[in-house]
Design an enzyme around this catalytic site. Structure first.
Site, PDB file in Angstrom:
ATOM      1  N   LYS A 200      -5.314   2.543   3.396  1.00 45.27           N
ATOM      2  CA  LYS A 200      -4.664   2.661   2.079  1.00 45.27           C
ATOM      3  C   LYS A 200      -3.347   3.389   2.270  1.00 45.27           C
ATOM      4  O   LYS A 200      -3.315   4.543   2.717  1.00 45.27           O
ATOM      5  CB  LYS A 200      -5.589   3.431   1.147  1.00 45.27           C
ATOM      6  N   LYS A 253      -4.720  -1.934   1.499  1.00 49.21           N
ATOM      7  CA  LYS A 253      -4.170  -1.778   0.148  1.00 49.21           C
ATOM      8  C   LYS A 253      -2.835  -1.059   0.244  1.00 49.21           C
ATOM      9  O   LYS A 253      -2.783  -0.036   0.927  1.00 49.21           O
ATOM     10  CB  LYS A 253      -5.166  -0.957  -0.663  1.00 49.21           C
TER      11      LYS A 253
END
Ligand code: PBG
Length: 331
Positions: A200, A253
């Site tokens: 992330k 992400k």
């Protein structure tokens, strides 16, 4: 001069829509999408989310009606986020440990109406703390890793107690996957999936989500938890570490600026790998039609295709509830 010309003519492959379809090697399938949904306490709530057009805050009792519509279009997985009222938030985010809390109630009602839907619950302290950080913080506002782990490990089985299929830890706290796995085994929930937000990045594309989930840090930033956008080796290691810790599913992400990272991780693991087509990517694309700079649904089709092409097995996307338009846009 091309020595194969005039015999080789690539345009033969592209002559009709039928031929093009026959030869496609990447397709968007509704089965491979997860719809993110924001759940608010209360009843009868279906309230538009200003920063995410076409998305709504839903209360647990009406959640299934909207999920049923998405199921009718072939999407059968959701990822639930809690929108916890400010007055319930505390410095230690202890509401996350509440039995029969917002998530448990929402999952129970969803699973009762739609038992075949796959339900993931997000696990991030930032949605429960009054300072908006992803854990217990010290006087300087730095997240205390191991203190946070002890809450996270207790929270996971509580969030899943009413039958959710999986937990999605998103705070990037070191060691979170291993403590969650351990506590799920202890709670006899060894059939539940861990969908780790394993890679992330510290991205600017989350702003629309933060406005929606109201989890913007009140001070400071998340750069010590989330990855620098400039370090691909570290990004790969984060996912590989989560595999070692016992994650079932990995995720990158955001998606769009990180297709190279998806491709790189794909080559290093046999675990299923997802990508999160995040709020900023969605919002910008959604507004394209309005701005008269192109067809949003066609753009969404192109974006989702690119994410699958890069090696993602599944995509978390707000386009899930408009997937018919997205698929019809490409002919
Ligand atoms: C954290 C979380 C975030 C998103 C999903 N889970 C953002 C954050 O770190 O604040 C962003 C998703 C999006 O932008 O759509 N719980």
């Amino acid at each position: 001069m091309n020595p194969d010309f005039p015999h080789v003519r690539m345009r033969r492959y592209r002559k009709t829509s039928s031929i093009r379809g026959l030869l496609d090697n990447v397709q968007i399938s509704q089965k491979k999408l997860i719809w993110p949904v924001f759940v608010k306490p209360g009843s009868g709530i279906k309230e538009p989310i200003p920063s995410l057009p076409m998305q709504h805050y839903l209360s647990p009792d009406v959640l299934y009606e909207e999920v049923a519509k998405v199921c009718d279009m072939g999407v059968s997985s959701v990822l639930l986020f809690p929108v916890v009222p400010t007055e319930i938030k505390t410095a230690d985010g202890s509401y996350i440990l509440q039995r029969e809390g917002l998530m448990a109630i929402a999952v129970a009602s969803l699973k009762k109406q739609l038992p075949n839907v796959t339900v993931f619950v997000d696990l991030d302290m930032s949605e429960y703390t009054n300072h908006g950080h992803s854990g217990i913080i010290d006087a300087e506002g730095i997240v205390q890793n191991d203190e946070t782990l002890s809450i996270i490990s207790k929270a996971a089985p509580i969030l899943l107690e009413t039958g959710a299929d999986g937990i999605a830890p998103s705070g990037m706290i070191d060691g979170q996957v291993s403590v969650i796995r351990k506590s799920l085994i202890e709670a006899q929930m060894d059939d539940r999936l861990i969908l780790s937000y394993s890679t992330k990045f510290a991205s600017t594309f989350y702003e629309a989500f933060r406005m929606a989930a109201r989890n913007t840090p009140k001070f400071g930033h998340r750069q010590d938890c989330q990855l620098p956008i400039t370090d691909v080796r570290q990004a790969i290691r984060e996912s590989l570490l989560d595999e070692q810790e016992g994650a079932d599913l990995l995720m990158v992400k955001p998606a769009l600026c990180y297709l190279d990272v998806i491709q790189a991780i794909r080559k290093r693991t046999d675990l299923p790998l997802g990508a999160y087509n995040v709020s900023g990517e969605y919002n910008l694309t959604w507004n394209a039609t309005k701005l008269n700079i192109g067809d949003s649904h066609k753009m969404a089709h192109e974006i989702l295709t690119s994410i699958f092409r890069s090696g993602a097995d599944f995509v978390i996307t707000y386009w899930s509830n408009q997937i018919r338009e997205v698929l019809n846009a490409y002919k």
